[in-house]
Scaffold this active site. Structure first.
Site, PDB file in Angstrom:
ATOM      1  N   HIS A 163      -6.963 -12.910 -13.530  1.00 56.27           N
ATOM      2  CA  HIS A 163      -7.237 -11.657 -14.232  1.00 56.27           C
ATOM      3  C   HIS A 163      -7.713 -11.890 -15.656  1.00 56.27           C
ATOM      4  CE1 HIS A 163      -4.350  -9.210 -11.414  1.00 56.27           C
ATOM      5  NE2 HIS A 163      -5.357  -9.774 -10.772  1.00 56.27           N
ATOM      6  N   HIS A 219       1.163 -15.637 -13.103  1.00 55.53           N
ATOM      7  CA  HIS A 219       0.563 -15.746 -11.780  1.00 55.53           C
ATOM      8  C   HIS A 219      -0.517 -16.816 -11.861  1.00 55.53           C
ATOM      9  CE1 HIS A 219       1.622 -11.334 -10.524  1.00 55.53           C
ATOM     10  NE2 HIS A 219       2.613 -12.183 -10.294  1.00 55.53           N
ATOM     11  N   HIS A 276      -9.213 -13.636  -6.185  1.00 56.54           N
ATOM     12  CA  HIS A 276      -8.419 -14.848  -6.270  1.00 56.54           C
ATOM     13  C   HIS A 276      -8.994 -15.950  -5.377  1.00 56.54           C
ATOM     14  CE1 HIS A 276      -4.513 -12.550  -7.555  1.00 56.54           C
ATOM     15  NE2 HIS A 276      -5.581 -12.165  -8.231  1.00 56.54           N
ATOM     16  N   ARG A 284       0.816  -1.214   0.000  1.00 56.64           N
ATOM     17  CA  ARG A 284       0.000   0.000   0.000  1.00 56.64           C
ATOM     18  C   ARG A 284       0.850   1.265   0.000  1.00 56.64           C
ATOM     19  NH1 ARG A 284      -4.346  -1.965  -2.189  1.00 56.64           N
ATOM     20  NH2 ARG A 284      -5.046  -3.857  -1.121  1.00 56.64           N
ATOM     21  N   HIS A 289       1.318  -3.314 -11.951  1.00 56.61           N
ATOM     22  CA  HIS A 289      -0.018  -3.131 -12.512  1.00 56.61           C
ATOM     23  C   HIS A 289      -0.028  -1.839 -13.323  1.00 56.61           C
ATOM     24  CE1 HIS A 289      -2.192  -5.706  -9.207  1.00 56.61           C
ATOM     25  NE2 HIS A 289      -1.238  -6.367  -9.842  1.00 56.61           N
ATOM     26  N   GLU A 296      -0.481 -16.763  -6.124  1.00 60.67           N
ATOM     27  CA  GLU A 296      -0.948 -15.635  -5.325  1.00 60.67           C
ATOM     28  C   GLU A 296      -2.304 -15.962  -4.700  1.00 60.67           C
ATOM     29  OE1 GLU A 296       0.750 -11.622  -7.432  1.00 60.67           O
ATOM     30  OE2 GLU A 296      -1.085 -12.471  -8.228  1.00 60.67           O
ATOM     31  N   HIS A 303       7.494  -7.506  -7.060  1.00 58.12           N
ATOM     32  CA  HIS A 303       6.194  -6.921  -7.394  1.00 58.12           C
ATOM     33  C   HIS A 303       6.126  -5.504  -6.847  1.00 58.12           C
ATOM     34  CE1 HIS A 303       1.975  -6.426  -8.152  1.00 58.12           C
ATOM     35  NE2 HIS A 303       1.781  -7.705  -8.447  1.00 58.12           N
ATOM     36  N   GLU A 356       1.466  -6.414 -16.066  1.00 60.75           N
ATOM     37  CA  GLU A 356       0.570  -7.498 -15.670  1.00 60.75           C
ATOM     38  C   GLU A 356      -0.782  -7.379 -16.368  1.00 60.75           C
ATOM     39  OE1 GLU A 356      -1.388  -9.462 -11.624  1.00 60.75           O
ATOM     40  OE2 GLU A 356       0.468  -8.301 -11.491  1.00 60.75           O
ATOM     41  N   ASP A 369      -1.745 -13.149 -15.470  1.00 62.07           N
ATOM     42  CA  ASP A 369      -2.413 -13.611 -14.263  1.00 62.07           C
ATOM     43  C   ASP A 369      -3.655 -14.397 -14.683  1.00 62.07           C
ATOM     44  OD1 ASP A 369      -4.428 -13.490 -12.047  1.00 62.07           O
ATOM     45  OD2 ASP A 369      -2.810 -12.436 -11.024  1.00 62.07           O
ATOM     46  N   ASP A 426     -11.882  -9.708 -10.301  1.00 59.32           N
ATOM     47  CA  ASP A 426     -10.564  -9.957  -9.695  1.00 59.32           C
ATOM     48  C   ASP A 426     -10.628 -10.392  -8.238  1.00 59.32           C
ATOM     49  OD1 ASP A 426      -7.880 -10.090  -9.097  1.00 59.32           O
ATOM     50  OD2 ASP A 426      -7.546  -7.928  -9.095  1.00 59.32           O
ATOM     51  N   TYR A 432       0.830  -2.013  -4.879  1.00 63.71           N
ATOM     52  CA  TYR A 432      -0.447  -1.802  -5.562  1.00 63.71           C
ATOM     53  C   TYR A 432      -0.801  -0.326  -5.703  1.00 63.71           C
ATOM     54  CZ  TYR A 432      -1.494  -6.769  -4.687  1.00 63.71           C
ATOM     55  OH  TYR A 432      -1.471  -8.131  -4.649  1.00 63.71           O
TER      56      TYR A 432
END
Length: 277
Positions: free
Chosen positions: A179, A211, A226, A37, A107, A256, A67, A142, A176, A224, A70
Site C-alpha cells: 500500500h 503487512h 499484492h 465481505r 481499513h 498477505e 482484521h 491501515e 502495509d 493495490d 473489507y
C-alpha cells in the site's frame, strides 16, 4: 527473534489457527473476524479459546492481529453503512477481550466524493463513539494505496484521524508495504527517509504492526495488487532491510501475499533466515 506470520482462515477456530501457524514456522498470525465481505461472526467457543491460549503460551505465539472485514466503510455517505461499520467493529472488539494480546486492524474507508475532510471526520467520530465503550484492544488504522477516494493514502491523513480522536492512547497504525509503495512512498530506495517521515508526521510509537506484501505495480501506481515476496516491484532486498531495520524489527510482521500455506512457509523461512544473517 523475528515475529512473523501470515493470514490464516478462522473458519476452524483459534486452536486450529495456532497449530497451522506453528506448523509453518510462524510465531504470530492474522485472521478475519468474520467473512471479509461481511456477515455475522461465528459464535464464540470458550473451550476453543481457552485451548488456544494454552497452546499459544506453550509455543510462543504472541500478539496476533484481527482484521476487520473489507466491506466496512466508516466514512460512507450513507448513514446506515456508517452505523453498520460501527456496530460490526463494536461486536468484534467485544469478542477480542477474550484474546488479551490481540490487536484489531481496519481499513479507514472511502469518502465516496464527499471530500477527504468529511471522510476523516466520520472515521474519527466513529472511533470516539467506540472509545465510549471502553474496549481495551489496540485499534490499528491501515495505510492505504489511494485507490479512488480511499482515506489513508498518506501519513498526513492518518495523522488527522488520530488528532480528532479524543483518547488516542489505544490507537496505532499498521503499515502495509504494498500500500505505501503503491501510494508513492519509496521503501525500496529510500526506506530510511520514509521511516523518518512517518516518525515526523505520526510518530514511530504509533507503528504497531506491518503487512509484508510485494507489489505487482510500480511506485505510486495507487492500484493495490499484492505479489509474493521478491516477485514484485519492491523486491527481496527491500524486505530484508525492513525486517532487520533497527526501528522496525521488534514489530510483528504479517504476510498477505497470494499464497497457500506451503508458500507462506517458504516466505517465513526466507525472511527469518535473512533476519538472522
Amino acid at each position: 527473534m523475528l515475529r512473523i506470520g501470515c493470514h490464516l482462515s478462522s473458519s476452524k477456530g483459534f486452536l486450529a489457527m495456532g497449530k497451522e501457524a506453528v506448523k509453518i514456522g510462524a510465531n504470530t498470525f492474522q485472521f478475519f473476524t468474520r467473512n471479509p465481505r461481511g456477515g455475522k461472526a461465528k459464535a464464540l467457543d470458550p473451550e476453543d479459546i481457552a485451548a488456544y491460549l494454552d497452546f499459544a503460551k506453550e509455543h510462543g505465539l504472541a500478539q496476533i492481529l484481527a482484521h476487520a472485514p473489507y466491506v466496512l466503510n466508516p466514512c460512507a455517505k450513507d448513514e446506515g453503512l456508517r452505523q453498520f461499520a460501527f456496530d460490526t467493529m463494536c461486536d468484534d472488539l467485544s469478542r477480542l477481550k477474550y484474546i488479551p494480546d490481540a490487536m484489531y486492524n481496519f481499513h479507514p474507508g472511502s469518502h465516496v466524493k464527499q471530500g477527504t475532510e468529511t471522510g476523516i471526520a466520520y472515521i474519527s467520530d466513529m472511533l470516539n463513539r467506540i472509545n465510549e465503550k471502553e474496549y481495551q484492544t489496540v485499534i490499528l488504522l491501515e495505510t492505504m494505496a489511494g485507490k479512488g477516494t480511499e482515506i489513508g493514502r498518506n501519513f498526513e491523513e492518518l495523522r488527522k484521524i488520530i488528532d480528532h480522536v479524543e483518547d488516542s492512547s489505544r490507537l496505532g497504525v499498521c503499515m502495509d508495504t504494498c500500500h505505501v509503495f503503491d501510494g508513492g512512498y519509496d521503501i525500496v530506495e529510500h526506506l530510511e527517509q520514509v521511516m523518518e517521515e512517518f516518525d515526523r508526521i505520526i510518530g514511530l510509537n504509533r507503528l504497531k504492526a506491518m503487512h509484508l506484501n510485494d507489489s505487482m505495480n510500480k511506485l505510486g501506481s495507487h492500484k493495490d495488487r499484492h505479489e509474493k515476496i521478491g516477485e514484485g516491484n519492491i523486491g527481496l532486498p527491500a524486505f530484508c532491510a525492513i525486517v532487520t531495520h533497527s526501528k522496525l524489527r521488534h514489530l510483528p510482521f504479517f504476510l498477505e501475499t497470494p499464497n497457500d500455506l506451503d508458500g507462506y512457509q517458504r516466505e517465513i523461512a526466507l525472511l527469518r533466515k535473512e533476519a538472522e544473517l
